[in-house]
Design a protein around this motif. Structure first.
Motif, PDB file in Angstrom:
ATOM      1  N   VAL A 141       0.852  -1.189   0.000  1.00  0.00           N
ATOM      2  CA  VAL A 141       0.000   0.000   0.000  1.00  0.00           C
ATOM      3  C   VAL A 141       0.889   1.240   0.000  1.00  0.00           C
ATOM      4  CG1 VAL A 141      -1.823   1.266   1.203  1.00  0.00           C
ATOM      5  CG2 VAL A 141      -1.786  -1.242   1.255  1.00  0.00           C
ATOM      6  N   ASN A 142       0.693   2.090  -0.977  1.00  0.00           N
ATOM      7  CA  ASN A 142       1.451   3.328  -1.188  1.00  0.00           C
ATOM      8  C   ASN A 142       2.867   3.057  -1.688  1.00  0.00           C
ATOM      9  OD1 ASN A 142      -0.724   4.934  -0.456  1.00  0.00           O
ATOM     10  ND2 ASN A 142      -0.120   4.986   1.711  1.00  0.00           N
ATOM     11  N   ASP A 143       3.556   2.101  -1.083  1.00  0.00           N
ATOM     12  CA  ASP A 143       4.889   1.738  -1.546  1.00  0.00           C
ATOM     13  C   ASP A 143       5.351   0.501  -0.783  1.00  0.00           C
ATOM     14  OD1 ASP A 143       7.246   1.763  -2.916  1.00  0.00           O
ATOM     15  OD2 ASP A 143       7.951   3.715  -2.172  1.00  0.00           O
ATOM     16  N   THR A 161      -3.362   2.043  -3.702  1.00  0.00           N
ATOM     17  CA  THR A 161      -3.586   3.273  -2.951  1.00  0.00           C
ATOM     18  C   THR A 161      -4.323   2.956  -1.656  1.00  0.00           C
ATOM     19  OG1 THR A 161      -5.750   3.714  -3.950  1.00  0.00           O
ATOM     20  CG2 THR A 161      -3.794   4.537  -5.121  1.00  0.00           C
ATOM     21  N   PHE A 162      -4.355   3.910  -0.738  1.00  0.00           N
ATOM     22  CA  PHE A 162      -5.081   3.690   0.515  1.00  0.00           C
ATOM     23  C   PHE A 162      -6.557   3.449   0.252  1.00  0.00           C
ATOM     24  CE2 PHE A 162      -7.631   5.389   4.058  1.00  0.00           C
ATOM     25  CZ  PHE A 162      -7.229   4.505   5.052  1.00  0.00           C
ATOM     26  N   SER A 163      -7.137   4.202  -0.688  1.00  0.00           N
ATOM     27  CA  SER A 163      -8.552   4.024  -1.019  1.00  0.00           C
ATOM     28  C   SER A 163      -8.822   2.617  -1.540  1.00  0.00           C
ATOM     29  CB  SER A 163      -8.978   5.064  -2.063  1.00  0.00           C
ATOM     30  OG  SER A 163     -10.320   4.874  -2.451  1.00  0.00           O
ATOM     31  N   GLN A 164      -7.948   2.114  -2.384  1.00  0.00           N
ATOM     32  CA  GLN A 164      -8.096   0.746  -2.889  1.00  0.00           C
ATOM     33  C   GLN A 164      -7.978  -0.265  -1.752  1.00  0.00           C
ATOM     34  OE1 GLN A 164      -4.928   1.058  -5.835  1.00  0.00           O
ATOM     35  NE2 GLN A 164      -6.416   0.872  -7.508  1.00  0.00           N
ATOM     36  N   ASN A 231      -7.609   9.907   3.426  1.00  0.00           N
ATOM     37  CA  ASN A 231      -6.292   9.727   2.826  1.00  0.00           C
ATOM     38  C   ASN A 231      -5.401   8.782   3.627  1.00  0.00           C
ATOM     39  OD1 ASN A 231      -6.776  11.630   0.679  1.00  0.00           O
ATOM     40  ND2 ASN A 231      -6.540  13.263   2.202  1.00  0.00           N
TER      41      ASN A 231
END
Length: 242
Positions: A141-143, A161-164, A231
């Motif tokens: 997530v994110n990286d 992404t965080f939303s995913q 976020n």
């Protein structure tokens, strides 16, 4: 993985005055909580990932009515701490070129028996789930966290992404064939997510099972909840870590 009844976490919510304010709320159906130093094993300061793996594995076995196969901490560590054994699982699970496998064999540092720390991480948990024949996913997530021992190839170049990730959590806990704890790791700190809710203001509430219990504090609690904005930034936690 912690509460044995669906109503368990909801009861805790009501006791804190949250009531039924969530637009949506799902969580682990059943399981056990394994903090530091349980089972008469002194793993304080290094065993958090192993404890999270225990929580996930117990929940998976319970869903399959195979709790009798659940290994102790010592059995889990001794069986899956060997580099040779983990590498054999790695080779059987990932369809990677021989050059990648050979490079991994030379550089792998995650095998607990070959490090001073004894650390594990979600990558080892994934191999353990593979060994037991359970479906599983490993995502970034994110990286990919710096310092992670997992070979980059295991993430297939896909960063969520965080939303995913939130969508994945809701789907996971809603699915009656899933709903087990979700292990989270940033290459130094591990805990499990055992439930998720979305409030009317679209903030995300996560219920956490955290093995990091302070051995010097009698009332230290390893289960708590946090609130994140859309976020992923934390805006509240129910525990004081100071």
């Amino acid at each position: 993985f912690f509460f044995q009844a669906e109503d368990g976490i909801r009861d805790v919510e009501r006791s804190r005055g949250l009531g039924d304010v969530y637009k949506r709320q799902v969580h682990v159906k059943s399981g056990n909580y394994y903090p530091y130093n349980c089972e008469s094993v002194n793993d304080y300061g290094w065993g958090c990932a192993w404890r999270c793996i225990q929580m996930v594995l117990y929940s998976k076995l319970k869903q399959s009515n195979k709790e009798s196969l659940f290994p102790s901490f010592q059995q889990l560590f001794e069986q899956f701490g060997s580099k040779d054994f983990l590498v054999s699982l790695y080779q059987s699970y990932y369809d990677l070129p021989k050059t990648v496998i050979q490079d991994f064999l030379l550089k792998a540092k995650y095998a607990p028996f070959e490090t001073e720390s004894g650390f594990a991480e979600p990558f080892i948990g994934q191999l353990i789930m593979h060994f037991f024949g359970f479906k599983h996913s490993l995502i970034a997530v994110n990286d990919i966290p710096k310092g992670a021992y997992a070979p980059p190839e295991v993430f297939h170049g896909h960063i969520f992404t965080f939303s995913q990730f939130v969508d994945i959590l809701f789907e996971h806990f809603t699915n009656p064939n899933k709903g087990t704890p979700v292990m989270i790791d940033d290459a130094s700190y591990d805990f499990c997510i055992i439930g998720i809710g979305r409030a009317p203001d679209d903030s995300i509430h996560l219920w956490i099972a955290d093995p990091h219990i302070n051995k010097h504090v009698k009332d230290s609690i390893g289960m708590y909840w946090v609130i994140l904005d859309k976020n992923g930034k934390q805006i509240f936690t129910s525990v004081n870590f100071e």
